[in-house]
Scaffold this motif. Structure first.
Motif, PDB file in Angstrom:
ATOM      1  N   VAL A   1      14.243  -0.252  -6.593  1.00 17.82           N
ATOM      2  CA  VAL A   1      14.691  -0.070  -5.214  1.00 17.82           C
ATOM      3  C   VAL A   1      15.808  -1.065  -4.916  1.00 17.82           C
ATOM      4  N   TYR A   2      15.581  -2.320  -5.268  1.00 19.64           N
ATOM      5  CA  TYR A   2      16.620  -3.339  -5.067  1.00 19.64           C
ATOM      6  C   TYR A   2      17.902  -2.944  -5.796  1.00 19.64           C
ATOM      7  N   PHE A   3      17.770  -2.555  -7.061  1.00 21.44           N
ATOM      8  CA  PHE A   3      18.938  -2.177  -7.853  1.00 21.44           C
ATOM      9  C   PHE A   3      19.670  -1.004  -7.205  1.00 21.44           C
ATOM     10  N   SER A   4      18.952   0.024  -6.823  1.00 17.64           N
ATOM     11  CA  SER A   4      19.564   1.230  -6.281  1.00 17.64           C
ATOM     12  C   SER A   4      20.273   0.972  -4.956  1.00 17.64           C
TER      13      SER A   4
ATOM     14  N   GLY B   1       0.796  -1.221   0.000  1.00 18.36           N
ATOM     15  CA  GLY B   1       0.000   0.000   0.000  1.00 18.36           C
ATOM     16  C   GLY B   1       0.833   1.278   0.000  1.00 18.36           C
ATOM     17  N   LEU B   2       2.048   1.208  -0.530  1.00 17.90           N
ATOM     18  CA  LEU B   2       2.931   2.366  -0.549  1.00 17.90           C
ATOM     19  C   LEU B   2       2.796   3.190  -1.825  1.00 17.90           C
TER      20      LEU B   2
ATOM     21  N   GLY C   1      11.057   2.050   4.923  1.00 17.03           N
ATOM     22  CA  GLY C   1      12.199   2.709   4.290  1.00 17.03           C
ATOM     23  C   GLY C   1      13.541   2.156   4.732  1.00 17.03           C
ATOM     24  N   SER C   2      13.555   1.312   5.745  1.00 19.25           N
ATOM     25  CA  SER C   2      14.811   0.718   6.186  1.00 19.25           C
ATOM     26  C   SER C   2      15.141  -0.492   5.309  1.00 19.25           C
ATOM     27  N   VAL C   3      16.390  -0.922   5.395  1.00 19.78           N
ATOM     28  CA  VAL C   3      16.848  -2.071   4.623  1.00 19.78           C
ATOM     29  C   VAL C   3      17.729  -2.923   5.522  1.00 19.78           C
ATOM     30  N   GLU C   4      17.516  -4.228   5.473  1.00 20.96           N
ATOM     31  CA  GLU C   4      18.454  -5.093   6.186  1.00 20.96           C
ATOM     32  C   GLU C   4      19.155  -5.996   5.216  1.00 20.96           C
TER      33      GLU C   4
ATOM     34  N   GLU D   1      26.017 -11.003  -4.820  1.00 19.69           N
ATOM     35  CA  GLU D   1      26.833 -11.175  -3.612  1.00 19.69           C
ATOM     36  C   GLU D   1      26.239 -10.417  -2.433  1.00 19.69           C
ATOM     37  N   VAL D   2      25.389  -9.471  -2.725  1.00 19.58           N
ATOM     38  CA  VAL D   2      24.756  -8.647  -1.695  1.00 19.58           C
ATOM     39  C   VAL D   2      23.280  -9.002  -1.666  1.00 19.58           C
ATOM     40  N   GLU D   3      22.794  -9.410  -0.505  1.00 17.99           N
ATOM     41  CA  GLU D   3      21.361  -9.716  -0.366  1.00 17.99           C
ATOM     42  C   GLU D   3      20.755  -8.702   0.582  1.00 17.99           C
ATOM     43  N   ILE D   4      19.662  -8.097   0.149  1.00 26.64           N
ATOM     44  CA  ILE D   4      19.010  -7.062   0.949  1.00 26.64           C
ATOM     45  C   ILE D   4      17.544  -7.406   1.160  1.00 26.64           C
ATOM     46  N   ASN D   5      16.947  -6.726   2.114  1.00 28.41           N
ATOM     47  CA  ASN D   5      15.522  -6.875   2.387  1.00 28.41           C
ATOM     48  C   ASN D   5      14.941  -5.493   2.668  1.00 28.41           C
ATOM     49  N   PRO D   6      14.473  -4.795   1.612  1.00 27.79           N
ATOM     50  CA  PRO D   6      13.867  -3.484   1.819  1.00 27.79           C
ATOM     51  C   PRO D   6      12.550  -3.615   2.588  1.00 27.79           C
ATOM     52  N   ARG D   7      12.325  -2.719   3.512  1.00 29.43           N
ATOM     53  CA  ARG D   7      11.130  -2.757   4.352  1.00 29.43           C
ATOM     54  C   ARG D   7      10.203  -1.587   4.011  1.00 29.43           C
ATOM     55  N   PRO D   8       8.918  -1.751   4.260  1.00 31.38           N
ATOM     56  CA  PRO D   8       7.959  -0.680   3.960  1.00 31.38           C
ATOM     57  C   PRO D   8       8.233   0.631   4.698  1.00 31.38           C
TER      58      PRO D   8
END
Length: 99
Positions: free
Chosen positions: A63-66, A52-53, A96-99, A87-94
């Motif tokens: 977002v993943y690419f950036s 719902g963003l 705005g944070s990323v882990e 090689e880099v794995e991310i988890n963008p959150r609603p």
């Protein structure tokens, strides 16, 4: 000093920039998904666009690419080697944070 001969703070200021991504075609987005996302990221894809963003799935891929590109740019001066997108794995959150 800003002449490039200073300490770490100066180096960081020299490398700040803004990238603007273009949603030109869905074909490009499909290629990005194949090239940059890990299997776990592919499983999570849709979490942001479905939260719902107001962003599309194509925008979520960007977002993943950036974020991955920012990680690369941040660590490249220290590693001094190519770091692949997978090689880099991310988890963008609603939120705005990323882990």
């Amino acid at each position: 000093s800003g002449d490039g001969g200073g300490g770490g703070g100066d180096a960081l200021r020299r490398h700040v920039g803004v990238d603007i991504e273009n949603l030109s075609t869905s074909r490009r987005i499909d290629l990005l998904v194949k090239k940059i996302l890990t299997p776990n990221e592919k499983e999570r894809l849709g979490a942001l666009s479905g939260a719902g963003l107001g962003i599309s799935l194509d925008q979520e891929v960007l977002v993943y690419f950036s974020v991955k590109e920012a990680v690369y740019k941040a660590i490249d001066p220290y590693l001094e080697r190519y770091v692949g997108f997978k090689e880099v794995e991310i988890n963008p959150r609603p939120d705005g944070s990323v882990e």
